[in-house]
Write an enzyme that holds these catalytic residues in place. Structure first.
Site, mmCIF file in Angstrom:
data_model
loop_
_atom_site.group_PDB
_atom_site.id
_atom_site.type_symbol
_atom_site.label_atom_id
_atom_site.label_comp_id
_atom_site.label_asym_id
_atom_site.label_seq_id
_atom_site.Cartn_x
_atom_site.Cartn_y
_atom_site.Cartn_z
ATOM 1 N N ASN A 86 0.764 -0.794 0.061
ATOM 2 C CA ASN A 86 0.073 -0.209 -0.002
ATOM 3 C C ASN A 86 0.637 1.160 -0.415
ATOM 4 O OD1 ASN A 86 -2.469 2.036 0.480
ATOM 5 N ND2 ASN A 86 -3.712 -0.273 1.212
ATOM 6 N N HIS A 116 23.120 2.024 12.241
ATOM 7 C CA HIS A 116 24.459 1.937 12.502
ATOM 8 C C HIS A 116 25.754 1.932 13.482
ATOM 9 C CE1 HIS A 116 24.340 5.187 8.923
ATOM 10 N NE2 HIS A 116 22.814 4.788 9.684
ATOM 11 N N ALA A 139 -1.259 -0.943 9.187
ATOM 12 C CA ALA A 139 -1.100 0.310 8.799
ATOM 13 C C ALA A 139 -0.161 0.601 10.266
ATOM 14 C CB ALA A 139 -2.338 1.280 8.445
#
Length: 187
Positions: A86, A116, A139
């Protein structure tokens, strides 16, 4: 071993080194392709060409993508059949992402494979993310480096996934935890 293989293996790589130059070139190539994809009329011939450009002419079978999307290293992603993405998907995929078959990804989902070094922030350390078959990602989900999501899992909207997700479960929350096991009829 090239830089992408090293990163997929979890070997640290200095982004300021000569060794990292191919990654920078790929990042720029993908960025240009994404610009075309995100600015083309959806499902138009121009859009289809841009999607093909993004994946170097090898668009996975049944891949559905709603734009806009941001994928920094598309060559580091493998797709099963019938994956739906989506809008507002972000993949920081230099460490590799594998999608199984029949994966559904909701809007505003982010998958991250890189991190990192704490003492030298120019050093990347990556861990591949693996998404199993028949997974539904809700979502606003964030999936962090090294996570493996088992087959038939459901990740509830807004979850922050920092650990592996067992197959046939629903997880949610921040950090994501198992909410319940799915029964056979649900998975």
């Amino acid at each position: 071993m090239n830089v992408f293989e090293k990163l997929k293996n979890g070997d640290p790589v200095d982004m300021m080194s000569e060794e990292y130059r191919p990654a920078i070139a790929e990042l720029h190539r993908a960025d240009r392709a994404l610009f075309h994809l995100n600015h083309a009329e959806p499902q138009s011939e121009e859009w289809t060409q841009a999607l093909s450009e993004l994946f170097n002419g090898d668009v996975p079978e049944g891949l559905g993508v709603f734009t806009p999307t941001q994928i920094d290293f598309p060559k580091q992603i493998t797709f099963g059949k019938h994956v739906f993405i989506n809008h507002n998907f972000t993949a920081m995929s230099i460490g590799g992402i594998e999608f199984g078959d029949n994966v559904q990804i909701g809007p505003h989902v982010t998958i991250v494979t890189d991190n990192h070094d704490l003492t030298n922030r120019y050093v990347l350390k990556c861990r591949k993310v693996v998404i199993g078959n028949n997974v539904w990602i809700g979502a606003g989900v964030n999936i962090m480096p090294g996570v493996h999501v088992g087959d038939n899992a459901v990740i509830a909207g807004g979850a922050v996934v920092t650990k592996d997700v067992p197959a046939d479960t629903i997880v949610g929350g921040n950090p994501a935890k198992v909410i319940r096991q799915l029964n056979e009829a649900e998975s």
